[in-house]
Design a protein around this motif. Structure first.
Motif, PDB file in Angstrom:
ATOM      1  N   THR A 180       6.162   2.157   7.948  1.00  0.00           N
ATOM      2  CA  THR A 180       7.439   1.615   8.415  1.00  0.00           C
ATOM      3  C   THR A 180       7.772   2.143   9.807  1.00  0.00           C
ATOM      4  N   ALA A 181       7.442   3.399  10.087  1.00  0.00           N
ATOM      5  CA  ALA A 181       7.667   3.955  11.427  1.00  0.00           C
ATOM      6  C   ALA A 181       6.805   3.229  12.457  1.00  0.00           C
ATOM      7  N   ALA A 182       5.550   2.972  12.114  1.00  0.00           N
ATOM      8  CA  ALA A 182       4.656   2.248  13.027  1.00  0.00           C
ATOM      9  C   ALA A 182       5.137   0.812  13.232  1.00  0.00           C
ATOM     10  N   ALA A 183       5.599   0.173  12.161  1.00  0.00           N
ATOM     11  CA  ALA A 183       6.106  -1.199  12.272  1.00  0.00           C
ATOM     12  C   ALA A 183       7.352  -1.239  13.155  1.00  0.00           C
ATOM     13  N   ASP A 184       8.247  -0.283  12.972  1.00  0.00           N
ATOM     14  CA  ASP A 184       9.445  -0.218  13.812  1.00  0.00           C
ATOM     15  C   ASP A 184       9.066  -0.018  15.278  1.00  0.00           C
ATOM     16  N   LYS A 185       8.117   0.870  15.519  1.00  0.00           N
ATOM     17  CA  LYS A 185       7.672   1.165  16.882  1.00  0.00           C
ATOM     18  C   LYS A 185       7.083  -0.069  17.558  1.00  0.00           C
ATOM     19  N   GLN A 186       6.325  -0.857  16.788  1.00  0.00           N
ATOM     20  CA  GLN A 186       5.665  -2.044  17.338  1.00  0.00           C
ATOM     21  C   GLN A 186       6.537  -3.300  17.257  1.00  0.00           C
ATOM     22  N   GLY A 187       7.686  -3.193  16.606  1.00  0.00           N
ATOM     23  CA  GLY A 187       8.571  -4.356  16.473  1.00  0.00           C
ATOM     24  C   GLY A 187       8.081  -5.374  15.457  1.00  0.00           C
ATOM     25  N   VAL A 188       7.374  -4.908  14.445  1.00  0.00           N
ATOM     26  CA  VAL A 188       6.829  -5.781  13.401  1.00  0.00           C
ATOM     27  C   VAL A 188       7.775  -5.760  12.207  1.00  0.00           C
ATOM     28  N   PRO A 189       8.243  -6.933  11.746  1.00  0.00           N
ATOM     29  CA  PRO A 189       9.069  -6.930  10.544  1.00  0.00           C
ATOM     30  C   PRO A 189       8.234  -6.532   9.334  1.00  0.00           C
ATOM     31  N   TYR A 190       8.873  -5.876   8.371  1.00  0.00           N
ATOM     32  CA  TYR A 190       8.158  -5.480   7.160  1.00  0.00           C
ATOM     33  C   TYR A 190       9.063  -5.665   5.954  1.00  0.00           C
ATOM     34  N   ARG A 191       8.437  -5.800   4.808  1.00  0.00           N
ATOM     35  CA  ARG A 191       9.148  -5.891   3.545  1.00  0.00           C
ATOM     36  C   ARG A 191       8.399  -5.068   2.508  1.00  0.00           C
ATOM     37  N   ILE A 192       9.162  -4.467   1.610  1.00  0.00           N
ATOM     38  CA  ILE A 192       8.583  -3.767   0.464  1.00  0.00           C
ATOM     39  C   ILE A 192       8.701  -4.737  -0.694  1.00  0.00           C
ATOM     40  N   TYR A 193       7.547  -5.100  -1.243  1.00  0.00           N
ATOM     41  CA  TYR A 193       7.519  -6.206  -2.207  1.00  0.00           C
ATOM     42  C   TYR A 193       6.354  -6.036  -3.170  1.00  0.00           C
ATOM     43  N   GLY A 194       6.613  -6.213  -4.455  1.00  0.00           N
ATOM     44  CA  GLY A 194       5.562  -6.241  -5.458  1.00  0.00           C
ATOM     45  C   GLY A 194       4.866  -4.908  -5.683  1.00  0.00           C
ATOM     46  N   LYS A 195       3.972  -4.919  -6.622  1.00  0.00           N
ATOM     47  CA  LYS A 195       3.169  -3.751  -6.978  1.00  0.00           C
ATOM     48  C   LYS A 195       1.763  -3.905  -6.400  1.00  0.00           C
ATOM     49  N   ILE A 196       1.080  -2.783  -6.255  1.00  0.00           N
ATOM     50  CA  ILE A 196      -0.282  -2.797  -5.705  1.00  0.00           C
ATOM     51  C   ILE A 196      -1.169  -3.755  -6.497  1.00  0.00           C
ATOM     52  N   GLU A 197      -1.097  -3.692  -7.808  1.00  0.00           N
ATOM     53  CA  GLU A 197      -1.953  -4.524  -8.654  1.00  0.00           C
ATOM     54  C   GLU A 197      -1.662  -6.007  -8.438  1.00  0.00           C
ATOM     55  N   GLU A 198      -0.368  -6.375  -8.372  1.00  0.00           N
ATOM     56  CA  GLU A 198       0.013  -7.777  -8.189  1.00  0.00           C
ATOM     57  C   GLU A 198      -0.434  -8.299  -6.828  1.00  0.00           C
ATOM     58  N   LEU A 199      -0.146  -7.532  -5.783  1.00  0.00           N
ATOM     59  CA  LEU A 199      -0.502  -7.959  -4.432  1.00  0.00           C
ATOM     60  C   LEU A 199      -2.009  -8.059  -4.261  1.00  0.00           C
ATOM     61  N   SER A 200      -2.734  -7.121  -4.841  1.00  0.00           N
ATOM     62  CA  SER A 200      -4.196  -7.170  -4.759  1.00  0.00           C
ATOM     63  C   SER A 200      -4.731  -8.414  -5.454  1.00  0.00           C
ATOM     64  N   ARG A 201      -4.169  -8.731  -6.609  1.00  0.00           N
ATOM     65  CA  ARG A 201      -4.601  -9.931  -7.331  1.00  0.00           C
ATOM     66  C   ARG A 201      -4.281 -11.189  -6.525  1.00  0.00           C
ATOM     67  N   MET A 202      -3.094 -11.232  -5.908  1.00  0.00           N
ATOM     68  CA  MET A 202      -2.691 -12.401  -5.124  1.00  0.00           C
ATOM     69  C   MET A 202      -3.632 -12.663  -3.960  1.00  0.00           C
ATOM     70  N   THR A 203      -4.135 -11.600  -3.372  1.00  0.00           N
ATOM     71  CA  THR A 203      -4.946 -11.734  -2.156  1.00  0.00           C
ATOM     72  C   THR A 203      -6.446 -11.615  -2.403  1.00  0.00           C
ATOM     73  N   GLY A 204      -6.837 -11.388  -3.633  1.00  0.00           N
ATOM     74  CA  GLY A 204      -8.258 -11.289  -3.945  1.00  0.00           C
ATOM     75  C   GLY A 204      -8.897  -9.982  -3.513  1.00  0.00           C
ATOM     76  N   THR A 205      -8.075  -8.941  -3.386  1.00  0.00           N
ATOM     77  CA  THR A 205      -8.591  -7.619  -3.039  1.00  0.00           C
ATOM     78  C   THR A 205      -8.412  -6.701  -4.241  1.00  0.00           C
ATOM     79  N   GLU A 206      -8.786  -5.453  -4.070  1.00  0.00           N
ATOM     80  CA  GLU A 206      -8.640  -4.509  -5.172  1.00  0.00           C
ATOM     81  C   GLU A 206      -8.069  -3.193  -4.652  1.00  0.00           C
TER      82      GLU A 206
END
Length: 109
Positions: free
Chosen positions: A53-79
């Motif tokens: 979040t500090a790096a995102a703020d520094k670079q001006g990148v919006p961020y969101r905290i969303y979902g669990k690691i397992e759910e997001l990994s499944r959604m994107t096909g990663t592990e």
């Protein structure tokens, strides 16, 4: 919790190869100004969350905290990934608005 649209959009972005995953990769891509939206898992370690979040703020990148690691990994096909950077403006805008809309709905109910 209904996550249908966000899940679909993240899947489309992953298939289009418009998602970077992992701590170091996302930091590097933010420095290169390639990341349009950063998504962090709810169950990501506090240390990683604070640094990203500090790096995102520094670079001006919006961020969101969303979902669990397992759910997001499944959604994107990663592990085992909890940090995702979207590199496409259109995917970033639609996913950001959908996450915000879901957050507002959850606050109401």
């Amino acid at each position: 919790m209904k996550r249908g649209k966000v899940e679909s959009y993240l899947g489309f972005a992953a298939k289009a190869r418009k998602i970077s995953t992992g701590y170091n990769t996302c930091l590097f891509m933010m420095e290169k100004r390639k990341i349009k939206l950063l998504i962090l898992a709810e169950n990501l370690s506090e240390n990683s969350r604070e640094k990203m979040t500090a790096a995102a703020d520094k670079q001006g990148v919006p961020y969101r905290i969303y979902g669990k690691i397992e759910e997001l990994s499944r959604m994107t096909g990663t592990e085992g990934k909890g940090i995702f950077g979207l590199a496409d403006d259109n995917f970033a805008k639609v996913i950001l608005s959908e996450i915000d809309r879901q957050s507002l709905e959850e606050e109401v109910f």
